[in-house]
Design an enzyme around this catalytic site. Structure first.
Site, PDB file in Angstrom:
ATOM      1  N   HIS A 107       0.816  -1.217   0.000  1.00  0.00           N
ATOM      2  CA  HIS A 107       0.000   0.000   0.000  1.00  0.00           C
ATOM      3  C   HIS A 107       0.849   1.267   0.000  1.00  0.00           C
ATOM      4  CE1 HIS A 107       0.428  -0.129   4.528  1.00  0.00           C
ATOM      5  NE2 HIS A 107       0.458   1.179   4.346  1.00  0.00           N
ATOM      6  N   ASP A 137       0.131  -7.555   1.380  1.00  0.00           N
ATOM      7  CA  ASP A 137       0.520  -6.157   1.555  1.00  0.00           C
ATOM      8  C   ASP A 137       2.039  -6.012   1.570  1.00  0.00           C
ATOM      9  OD1 ASP A 137       0.146  -3.422   1.792  1.00  0.00           O
ATOM     10  OD2 ASP A 137       0.099  -3.468   3.983  1.00  0.00           O
ATOM     11  N   SER A 213       4.711   2.346   8.046  1.00  0.00           N
ATOM     12  CA  SER A 213       4.334   1.222   7.191  1.00  0.00           C
ATOM     13  C   SER A 213       5.510   0.753   6.341  1.00  0.00           C
ATOM     14  CB  SER A 213       3.175   1.626   6.267  1.00  0.00           C
ATOM     15  OG  SER A 213       2.003   1.851   6.999  1.00  0.00           O
TER      16      SER A 213
END
Length: 473
Positions: A107, A137, A213
Site C-alpha cells: 500500500h 501487503d 508502514s
C-alpha cells in the site's frame, strides 16, 4: 537519652529504606532490555520510501456559475482544481541484500509513478518495483547500488507472546524514529477489503503511526521478525497501542517468489469455510468448538478431487492444528502448489485422514477462488418451530441445488429461533441427510430424538453455511 535514641533509629530506618529503593530501581533497570546496540547496528539498513503519484480530481458536475453566490460561499466551491493532481507520500522499508533489494508494504507504493529510496546517509536512488503482492501487503523494490547494509530475516516460530520487539521507521516523516514494546498476540486474522485472509498478523503494542508502514520489526537479536503494516487507531489517526505486522515466514515466502518471478502463487484448496461455534461443535460430535467447517466445495478444486465433502470439519492440515476457520488460509497459503499433505477431518462424528494435493492460487486469480468465512402449500416443522415449503425451481436453479425447503417463518423462542434460522433460509441437509423434498424433510425431522443436536446445512442469501440446532427434551 530516649529522644536521641528515637531520632537515630528513624534516621537508620530512612537510610535502609533509601538503600532498598535504590537497589530495587537498579534491579528493575537491569531487567529492561538495552536497545542501543540494535539501533546502532541495524538502522543503516532501514530506508525511507518517498512516493510520487498522479491522481485525477474531477471537477463539479454542474457549472459553478449557475449556483447562486450565497450557496457557493456556503459550500466553499469558488474554484475547484481540475485535471491530474500530484500526490506525495512517504513510508518505510529495509534492505535485505547488499545488491539493493528493498522490502516495503504494497500500500506504500501502490499506483506510484516514481518511487525514491532514501538511505540513512541521505543518498537517494530511484527504485524499480520488482513485484507487488496485495494479498500480503508486501512489495519488493530494487535500487542500483552495491555493498549496502542489509538486515537478516529471523524465524517466526521462535517468537513468543510477551517478547520484546523494536520498530524503526519514519512516522509522520520523522526519519529513523525508534519505538519498542512487546508481542501482544500471534496469528491475528485481519481480512482485507476483498475478504481475503492470508496473513496471520503479529499484534504488538509498539507505537506505530502513519509513515511506519513497511518498516522492520526486530527481536532482541536484531533479526527482522515482521514488517509493520497496520494499526488500529482513533479518528485523529494516532497510535493507541494496537499495531500489526506481517510475520517473517510470510515475508520470506513472498519475497523469495517476487525476487524469482515477480509474482506470488499460493496454496489453494477450493472450499468455502465457516467457524464452528458451541452448537455446531456439539451437533458434529466435537469435544469442544474447533476447526474449519466446509460449507461448500468448488466443483473442480483440489478439495473435491481429494474427496473432501461439505460438512467435513478440518481440525489439522499438514500436521498444523486448525483451531478456527481463520487458521486454515494461513496454513494452506504457505504450502507450495502440487504438495501432497495429510488433512485430519471429522466426518459423521469420527476422525478421518484424507490426502490432498494442494492447488495453486495466482496473484491475479479471482477472489471467488479464495477462502472466505461463511456469511451468513406450507408445512409446519412443529418440532423445530418453523414453517417451510418446497424450494421453487427458479431458486434451485439459481443456486445449483438438487433440492431443499424454504423457511417462511420462525416461531419465537423455538429451537430454530435459538439456533438463528431466518425466513428465506433454504435448508438443504439435516445432519448427513440431504433434503430433496418437503416430504423427506418432514420424515427426517420426525425421526430426530428429543434433546438431540443436529447440524443444518442451508443457503442464506446465496451463501452456504451450517448452523447447529438443539431440540428440546
Amino acid at each position: 537519652m530516649t529522644h536521641l535514641y528515637g531520632a537515630l533509629t528513624s534516621r537508620v530506618l530512612a537510610a535502609i529504606s533509601l538503600l532498598w529503593l535504590l537497589s530495587a530501581s537498579a534491579a528493575q533497570a537491569a531487567e529492561l532490555p538495552d536497545f542501543t546496540e540494535i539501533v546502532a547496528q541495524q538502522s543503516p539498513a532501514v530506508v525511507k520510501i518517498i512516493v510520487e503519484a498522479s491522481t485525477s480530481r474531477a471537477g463539479p458536475d454542474v457549472d459553478a456559475e449557475e449556483i447562486p453566490e450565497f450557496l457557493r460561499r456556503y459550500f466553499q466551491m469558488p474554484n475547484p482544481p481540475q485535471g491530474p493532481q500530484e500526490r506525495m507520500a512517504t513510508g518505510s522499508g529495509f534492505m535485505i541484500s547488499e545488491d539493493g533489494y528493498v522490502v516495503t508494504n504494497h500500500h506504500v507504493v501502490e499506483d506510484a509513478d516514481l518511487v525514491t529510496v532514501r538511505l540513512s546517509d541521505r543518498r537517494e536512488y530511484e527504485a524499480e518495483v520488482v513485484g507487488l503482492d496485495p494479498r500480503s501487503d508486501l512489495a519488493l523494490l530494487r535500487i542500483d547500488a552495491e555493498d549496502l547494509p542489509y538486515l537478516v530475516l529471523g524465524e517466526d516460530d521462535a517468537l513468543k507472546v510477551g517478547e520484546w520487539v523494536l520498530a524503526i521507521g519514519s512516522p509522520f516523516g520523522l526519519d529513523y524514529s525508534v519505538t519498542a514494546g512487546i508481542v501482544s498476540a500471534k496469528g491475528r486474522s485481519l481480512p482485507t477489503r476483498s475478504r481475503e485472509n492470508y496473513v496471520p498478523f503479529l499484534q504488538t503494542d509498539v507505537a506505530i503511526n502513519p509513515g511506519n508502514s513497511g518498516g522492520p520489526l526486530f527481536n532482541l537479536k536484531g533479526e527482522v521478525v515482521g514488517v509493520n503494516s497496520q494499526i488500529f487507531t482513533t479518528r485523529a489517526g494516532g497510535s493507541i497501542g494496537l499495531s500489526f505486522a506481517i510475520p517473517v515466514n510470510v515475508v520470506r515466502n513472498v519475497v523469495n517468489q517476487l525476487r524469482d518471478s515477480g509474482t506470488v502463487t499460493r496454496g489453494w484448496l477450493g472450499v468455502t469455510i465457516q467457524n464452528v461455534d458451541r452448537n455446531l461443535g456439539e451437533s458434529f460430535g466435537l469435544d469442544r468448538p474447533r476447526g474449519a467447517l466446509i460449507s461448500q466445495i468448488a466443483g473442480d478444486g483440489p478439495a473435491a478431487q481429494s474427496g473432501l465433502e461439505p460438512g467435513d470439519i478440518i481440525i489439522e492440515f499438514d500436521d498444523e492444528p486448525i483451531e478456527t476457520s481463520a487458521d486454515l488460509p494461513h496454513v494452506v497459503g504457505l504450502i507450495a502448489p502440487g504438495t501432497e499433505v495429510d488433512v485430519l477431518i471429522v466426518r459423521d462424528r469420527k476422525q478421518k485422514t484424507i490426502e490432498v494435493e494442494v492447488g495453486g492460487l495466482d496473484a491475479d486469480d479471482s477472489v471467488d477462488q479464495a477462502y472466505r468465512d461463511g456469511q451468513e402449500d406450507a408445512s409446519r416443522g412443529g418440532r423445530l418451530g418453523i414453517v417451510v415449503e418446497e424450494a421453487p425451481e427458479e431458486m434451485l436453479s439459481r443456486w445449483d441445488l438438487s433440492g431443499g425447503v424454504v423457511v417462511r417463518s420462525v416461531e419465537p423462542d423455538s429451537a430454530a429461533d435459538e439456533a438463528g434460522l431466518m425466513p428465506g433460509d433454504v435448508i438443504t441437509a439435516v445432519g448427513a441427510t440431504p433434503v430433496r423434498s418437503l416430504e423427506v424433510f418432514s420424515e427426517i425431522v420426525g425421526e430426530l430424538e428429543d434433546g438431540a443436536s443436529v447440524p443444518l446445512r442451508l443457503i442464506r442469501r446465496g451463501s452456504p453455511m451450517f448452523i447447529g440446532l438443539r431440540l428440546g427434551d
